[in-house]
Design an enzyme around this catalytic site. Structure first.
Site, PDB file in Angstrom:
ATOM      1  N   GLY A 157       0.838  -1.045  -0.065  1.00 26.97           N
ATOM      2  CA  GLY A 157      -0.134  -0.289   0.007  1.00 26.97           C
ATOM      3  C   GLY A 157       0.711   1.336  -0.106  1.00 26.97           C
ATOM      4  O   GLY A 157       1.865   1.259  -0.505  1.00 26.97           O
ATOM      5  N   ARG A 158       0.389   2.486   0.358  1.00 24.82           N
ATOM      6  CA  ARG A 158       0.863   3.582   0.490  1.00 24.82           C
ATOM      7  C   ARG A 158       2.502   3.315   1.050  1.00 24.82           C
ATOM      8  O   ARG A 158       3.507   4.113   0.660  1.00 24.82           O
ATOM      9  CB  ARG A 158       0.253   4.707   0.974  1.00 24.82           C
ATOM     10  CG  ARG A 158      -1.093   5.158   0.371  1.00 24.82           C
ATOM     11  CD  ARG A 158      -1.490   6.290   1.241  1.00 24.82           C
ATOM     12  NE  ARG A 158      -2.821   7.046   0.635  1.00 24.82           N
ATOM     13  CZ  ARG A 158      -3.847   6.439   0.914  1.00 24.82           C
ATOM     14  NH1 ARG A 158      -4.163   5.826   2.138  1.00 24.82           N
ATOM     15  NH2 ARG A 158      -5.164   7.111   0.566  1.00 24.82           N
ATOM     16  N   ILE A 159       2.418   3.156   2.508  1.00 28.73           N
ATOM     17  CA  ILE A 159       3.779   2.816   3.028  1.00 28.73           C
ATOM     18  C   ILE A 159       4.656   1.811   2.601  1.00 28.73           C
ATOM     19  O   ILE A 159       5.909   2.131   2.339  1.00 28.73           O
ATOM     20  CB  ILE A 159       3.592   2.525   4.570  1.00 28.73           C
ATOM     21  CG1 ILE A 159       2.848   3.762   5.063  1.00 28.73           C
ATOM     22  CG2 ILE A 159       4.939   2.489   5.274  1.00 28.73           C
ATOM     23  CD1 ILE A 159       2.151   3.590   6.585  1.00 28.73           C
ATOM     24  N   ARG A 179      -2.180  -8.341  -2.789  1.00 25.47           N
ATOM     25  CA  ARG A 179      -3.260  -8.844  -3.704  1.00 25.47           C
ATOM     26  C   ARG A 179      -3.100  -8.632  -5.049  1.00 25.47           C
ATOM     27  O   ARG A 179      -3.893  -9.125  -6.017  1.00 25.47           O
ATOM     28  CB  ARG A 179      -4.647  -8.516  -3.026  1.00 25.47           C
ATOM     29  CG  ARG A 179      -4.839  -8.995  -1.754  1.00 25.47           C
ATOM     30  CD  ARG A 179      -6.013  -8.457  -1.017  1.00 25.47           C
ATOM     31  NE  ARG A 179      -6.455  -8.983   0.423  1.00 25.47           N
ATOM     32  CZ  ARG A 179      -7.225  -8.641   1.160  1.00 25.47           C
ATOM     33  NH1 ARG A 179      -8.208  -7.698   0.658  1.00 25.47           N
ATOM     34  NH2 ARG A 179      -7.564  -9.123   2.374  1.00 25.47           N
ATOM     35  N   THR A 236       6.794  -1.766  10.917  1.00 29.16           N
ATOM     36  CA  THR A 236       6.490  -0.471  11.522  1.00 29.16           C
ATOM     37  C   THR A 236       4.971  -0.461  11.177  1.00 29.16           C
ATOM     38  O   THR A 236       4.408   0.410  10.991  1.00 29.16           O
ATOM     39  CB  THR A 236       7.113   0.612  10.668  1.00 29.16           C
ATOM     40  OG1 THR A 236       7.017   0.286   9.214  1.00 29.16           O
ATOM     41  CG2 THR A 236       8.697   0.572  10.981  1.00 29.16           C
ATOM     42  N   ARG A 238       1.715  -2.966  12.474  1.00 25.44           N
ATOM     43  CA  ARG A 238       0.941  -3.011  13.881  1.00 25.44           C
ATOM     44  C   ARG A 238       1.650  -4.317  14.699  1.00 25.44           C
ATOM     45  O   ARG A 238       1.948  -5.349  14.003  1.00 25.44           O
ATOM     46  CB  ARG A 238      -0.522  -3.397  13.575  1.00 25.44           C
ATOM     47  CG  ARG A 238      -1.275  -1.994  13.135  1.00 25.44           C
ATOM     48  CD  ARG A 238      -1.524  -1.034  14.495  1.00 25.44           C
ATOM     49  NE  ARG A 238      -2.049   0.087  14.005  1.00 25.44           N
ATOM     50  CZ  ARG A 238      -1.758   1.312  13.718  1.00 25.44           C
ATOM     51  NH1 ARG A 238      -0.365   1.407  13.551  1.00 25.44           N
ATOM     52  NH2 ARG A 238      -2.532   2.155  13.371  1.00 25.44           N
ATOM     53  N   GLU A 267       1.406  -3.393  23.170  1.00 24.60           N
ATOM     54  CA  GLU A 267       1.900  -2.493  23.632  1.00 24.60           C
ATOM     55  C   GLU A 267       1.329  -1.419  24.373  1.00 24.60           C
ATOM     56  O   GLU A 267      -0.065  -1.604  24.219  1.00 24.60           O
ATOM     57  CB  GLU A 267       2.486  -1.579  22.772  1.00 24.60           C
ATOM     58  CG  GLU A 267       1.401  -1.150  21.361  1.00 24.60           C
ATOM     59  CD  GLU A 267       2.304  -0.231  20.220  1.00 24.60           C
ATOM     60  OE1 GLU A 267       1.741   0.780  20.327  1.00 24.60           O
ATOM     61  OE2 GLU A 267       2.858  -0.744  19.439  1.00 24.60           O
ATOM     62  N   HIS A 285       7.082   3.030  18.908  1.00 21.58           N
ATOM     63  CA  HIS A 285       6.060   3.450  17.993  1.00 21.58           C
ATOM     64  C   HIS A 285       6.166   5.056  17.616  1.00 21.58           C
ATOM     65  O   HIS A 285       5.369   5.932  17.718  1.00 21.58           O
ATOM     66  CB  HIS A 285       4.733   3.543  18.799  1.00 21.58           C
ATOM     67  CG  HIS A 285       3.790   3.015  17.683  1.00 21.58           C
ATOM     68  ND1 HIS A 285       2.517   2.364  18.093  1.00 21.58           N
ATOM     69  CD2 HIS A 285       3.118   3.650  16.412  1.00 21.58           C
ATOM     70  CE1 HIS A 285       1.915   2.300  16.823  1.00 21.58           C
ATOM     71  NE2 HIS A 285       2.221   3.018  15.970  1.00 21.58           N
ATOM     72  N   GLY A 287       6.753   5.828  14.247  1.00 22.97           N
ATOM     73  CA  GLY A 287       6.655   5.959  12.712  1.00 22.97           C
ATOM     74  C   GLY A 287       6.196   7.203  12.204  1.00 22.97           C
ATOM     75  O   GLY A 287       6.919   7.599  11.159  1.00 22.97           O
TER      76      GLY A 287
END
Length: 327
Positions: A157-159, A179, A236, A238, A267, A285, A287
Site C-alpha cells: 500500500g502507500r507505506i 493482492r 512498522t 501493527r 504495547e 512507536h 513511525g
C-alpha cells in the site's frame, strides 16, 4: 452552547487551533499519558466529537458513554483497529482516520530500522559509550550488507510502496506480497510473489499490512522457520502482525539474524526477554513522529471533525454507511 470536542492526548496545537477557530469547545486530556478506562468513560460523556489515539479502545461501552450527541470519532492515525467500526455505524457515528500524511515519515523510519539492524548501530553506540573502546578492530560489530540484498515488502500500500521505492538507492532486489500488482514497484524491477517465497528469499522482510483478523500473527513460528538465518524482520505496521513470543525465541536462538520493531503485540507491554536481546532494535512507536507529520495529522483530524459537525461529509470517512443513513 458551543459543541464540545474531547481530545484524548495532547497533540500539536495546529489541530486544536482549527477546532477553536471553528467555534468548538475543546477539552484535552491534561495528563502526559493515556487515559485509564474509567477516565476515558468519564471524559467522553456528552461530547459531540472525539479525537482519539491509536491506543484508545473505542468500543460499545465508550460510544454509549459518549451518548447520543456524539457525531464523530476522528482517529489520530491511519489504522483504526482500535475502533469498533460496526458499533459506531449502528449508532450513526462517523469514523475517520488520517491516511497518506504519514506515509513518507513512516517509510523513512522503516529504513532507519533496516540500517540500524543491519549495521548494529544501537549495539555499537552503547558499547562506545561505556568507554571500553580501544580502537579499530577487524572483527568489531560485523553487520550485514544492505546494498544488493533482497528486500521483501509484505503489503504494498502507500507505506510499503514508499519503502520499496527507496530501495533503488541501495540497488536491492525487490519482492513484494500484495493482492494485486503495484505498477510503481514493477517499474523499478519489483516482483510480486506469494508470502512463502518472500519468507524464503528475503534478507530484510518489512511488514506494511493493516491489522485485520487475517493478518493477526501473520508472522509466527512456522513463517519464521522458513526464513534465512541471516534474515531480519522489520515491523512498522501493527504489533500483533507478529507472534512476539515466537520472534523472541527465534532471535534468542539466532534462528534469524535480527529485527527492528516500532510496534508491539501488546504495547506498551513488551514480551519478556525482548529488550534484553542485542539483535533487536526497539523504538517506541515513532513511525509518524516528525513535527511536520504529527502537525498535519492534527489538522486532518480537526478538518474531519469540523466537516461532520457542519453536516458535511468528512474527507477521510471510513464508514460511509453511517453518512448515507443521515441523508
Amino acid at each position: 452552547m458551543a459543541r464540545s470536542v474531547y481530545i484524548t492526548r495532547v497533540i500539536p496545537d495546529s489541530g486544536p487551533a482549527l477546532l477553536g477557530e471553528g467555534g468548538l469547545s475543546v477539552k484535552v486530556n491534561p495528563h502526559d499519558r493515556g487515559l485509564s478506562r474509567s477516565e476515558l468513560l468519564a471524559a467522553v460523556a456528552g461530547r459531540d466529537a472525539l479525537l482519539t489515539m491509536l491506543n484508545d479502545a473505542i468500543d460499545e461501552q465508550v460510544l454509549d458513554a459518549a451518548g447520543p450527541s456524539c457525531r464523530i470519532v476522528a482517529n489520530y492515525a491511519v489504522g483504526f483497529n482500535n475502533i469498533d467500526l460496526a458499533a459506531a455505524t449502528r449508532r450513526g457515528i462517523l469514523v475517520t482516520n488520517t491516511p497518506g500524511v504519514l506515509t513518507e515519515a513512516t517509510a523513512d523510519l522503516t529504513w532507519a530500522l533496516i540500517l540500524a539492524v543491519a549495521r548494529r548501530i544501537p549495539e555499537a553506540d552503547a558499547f562506545l559509550r561505556t568507554g571500553r573502546w580501544d580502537g579499530w578492530g577487524p572483527m568489531q560489530f560485523l553487520g550485514h550488507d544492505v546494498h544488493g540484498a533482497t528486500l521483501a515488502i509484505v503489503g504494498a500500500g502507500r507505506i510499503g510502496n514508499a519503502v520499496g521505492l527507496r530501495s533503488t538507492g541501495f540497488r536491492m532486489r525487490l519482492l513484494y506480497v500484495d493482492r494485486q500488482n503495484n505498477s510503481e514497484l514493477d517499474r523499478i524491477g519489483g516482483k510480486r510473489v506469494d508470502l512463502d517465497t518472500a519468507l524464503r528469499e528475503a534478507d530484510f522482510l518489512s511488514l506494511h499490512v493493516p491489522l485485520t483478523p487475517e493478518t493477526q500473527r501473520l508472522i509466527g513460528r512456522p513463517q519464521i522457520e522458513r526464513m534465512k538465518p541471516s534474515a531480519c524482520i522489520i515491523n512498522t505496521a501493527r504489533g500483533p502482525i507478529i507472534d512476539e513470543q515466537a520472534l523472541v525465541e527465534a532471535l534468542r536462538s539466532r534462528r534469524i539474524a535480527g529485527a527492528g520493531l516500532d510496534v508491539y503485540e501488546s504495547e506498551p507491554r513488551l514480551t519478556p526477554g525482548l529488550i534484553e536481546l542485542n539483535n533487536v532494535v526497539c523504538i517506541p512507536h515513532l513511525g509518524s513522529g516528525t513535527e511536520a507529520t504529527r502537525s498535519r495529522m492534527a489538522e486532518m483530524a480537526a478538518v474531519n471533525i469540523l466537516a461532520a459537525l457542519q453536516d458535511r461529509e468528512p474527507p477521510n470517512l471510513l464508514n460511509r454507511e453511517a453518512w448515507n443513513a443521515k441523508k
